[in-house]
Design an enzyme around this catalytic site. Structure first.
Site, short mmCIF file in Angstrom:
data_model
loop_
_atom_site.label_atom_id
_atom_site.label_comp_id
_atom_site.label_asym_id
_atom_site.label_seq_id
_atom_site.Cartn_x
_atom_site.Cartn_y
_atom_site.Cartn_z
N ILE A 99 0.85 -1.18 0.00
CA ILE A 99 0.00 0.00 0.00
C ILE A 99 0.89 1.24 0.00
O ILE A 99 1.83 1.33 0.79
CB ILE A 99 -0.93 0.05 1.23
CG1 ILE A 99 -1.69 -1.27 1.40
CG2 ILE A 99 -1.91 1.22 1.13
CD1 ILE A 99 -2.53 -1.34 2.67
N SER B 292 -1.05 8.71 6.69
CA SER B 292 -2.30 9.20 7.27
C SER B 292 -3.46 8.79 6.39
O SER B 292 -3.29 8.17 5.34
CB SER B 292 -2.26 10.74 7.41
OG SER B 292 -2.19 11.35 6.13
N GLY B 293 -4.68 9.12 6.83
CA GLY B 293 -5.85 9.00 5.99
C GLY B 293 -6.18 7.60 5.52
O GLY B 293 -6.09 6.61 6.27
N ILE B 294 -6.59 7.49 4.27
CA ILE B 294 -7.08 6.24 3.70
C ILE B 294 -6.01 5.16 3.71
O ILE B 294 -6.29 4.00 4.02
CB ILE B 294 -7.60 6.49 2.27
CG1 ILE B 294 -8.84 7.39 2.30
CG2 ILE B 294 -7.93 5.16 1.59
CD1 ILE B 294 -9.30 7.86 0.93
N SER C 223 -10.97 9.33 -7.37
CA SER C 223 -11.77 10.35 -6.72
C SER C 223 -13.03 10.58 -7.52
O SER C 223 -13.13 10.17 -8.69
CB SER C 223 -10.96 11.66 -6.65
OG SER C 223 -11.76 12.75 -6.24
N TYR D 197 -5.05 18.47 -10.55
CA TYR D 197 -5.44 17.31 -9.75
C TYR D 197 -6.49 16.47 -10.48
O TYR D 197 -6.37 15.25 -10.59
CB TYR D 197 -5.99 17.77 -8.40
CG TYR D 197 -6.55 16.66 -7.55
CD1 TYR D 197 -5.71 15.79 -6.87
CD2 TYR D 197 -7.93 16.48 -7.43
CE1 TYR D 197 -6.22 14.76 -6.09
CE2 TYR D 197 -8.45 15.45 -6.65
CZ TYR D 197 -7.60 14.60 -5.99
OH TYR D 197 -8.11 13.57 -5.23
#
Length: 282
Positions: free
Chosen positions: A8, A13-15, A143, A156
């Site tokens: 991974i 942090s986060g997901i 996203s 982005y």
């Protein structure tokens, strides 16, 4: 059976952090998780969350998706220690507000280097082993911005569109020839440290205070429409686990009903399975 090996990216942090910890602590299905990040100085939160899984089922490694040598080093270690690499979760990324005529091309290229080419590099690194073993799972986190343009986030959004196109292009060949399943995970707003930083970003490249206030007003209005659908990192991590355990995973997963509604406006079939099957028939 030996535990499934998982790589991974973006786990500080986060997901990424939530996914690494969830898989490392999964009891019913055993995983050996290599949780990576660009800078090991940022590992404290992951170490705390990992608890007694640290250096047992969760291993923290340095990996910068813009530096191929760091990717190769971790992939080689996984293969050397375990003999296979079963799951890749591409989560690393960056998001910075831009107005395409206000930022340099170097800025745009550096974001693409992380968000798009970083995915390409890691996929290329794991494919030889996955092809040889005739199995594998690749989860690419994009996203809502992967299929819908976001105001003031042109670079982005473009990087996420690129990952979507790349993933859809390789999915049918890898699935039908090598039993490697590619899935796109499309979150809407998620309460992560990165998202909070982006939401409060004050651009210094705008020419006047009036221009900045106009941008902020439009952005605030846009973000307010998403406030009621914010998810947690743990929700996205749980979906990752479900995809990994699925016998027949989809190409696309929208992480909430809101994102599904947005996708339905663009895709007749939000899973895109019909497109893959048509490619195979052709």
């Amino acid at each position: 059976m030996a535990p499934k090996t998982v790589l991974i990216t973006g786990c500080s942090s986060g997901i990424g952090l939530a996914t690494a910890v969830l898989l490392a602590k999964e009891l019913q299905h055993e995983f050996k998780v290599y949780a990576t990040m660009r800078n090991l100085k940022s590992k404290a939160n992951l170490e705390d969350a990992a608890g007694d899984t640290l250096n047992k089922t969760l291993f923290i490694r340095e990996l910068d998706v813009t530096k191929e040598t760091t990717i190769t080093s971790v992939v080689d270690e996984i293969l050397r220690e375990n003999g296979s690499i079963d799951i890749l979760v591409n989560n690393a990324g960056c998001c910075i507000l831009d107005m395409i005529d206000k930022k340099s091309l170097d800025f745009g290229q550096s974001m693409m280097d992380v968000n798009y080419w970083g995915v390409v590099r890691t996929v290329r690194a794991v494919l030889p082993a996955m092809k040889k073993q005739k199995s594998g799972r690749i989860l690419n986190v994009t996203s809502l911005a992967g299929f819908q343009g976001f105001p003031f986030y042109a670079t982005y959004t473009s990087s996420k569109f690129a990952v979507e196109g790349f993933s859809e292009s390789i999915a049918s060949v890898l699935r039908d020839a090598y039993n490697i399943r590619v899935s796109l995970v499309e979150p809407g707003p998620v309460a992560t440290p990165t998202a909070l930083k982006v939401a409060n970003d004050r651009p210094t490249f705008l020419e006047s205070e009036a221009e900045m206030e106009k941008v902020f007003a439009i952005r605030a209005m846009y973000l307010s429409t998403l406030a009621h659908v914010v998810q947690t990192s743990e929700e996205i991590a749980q979906l990752h686990l479900e995809i990994i355990l699925s016998d027949n995973p989809h190409l696309r997963y929208q992480t909430s009903e809101y994102v599904k509604e947005m996708a339905a406006a663009k895709f007749k079939d939000p899973t895109t399975d019909d497109v893959l099957n048509e490619v195979k028939r052709s």
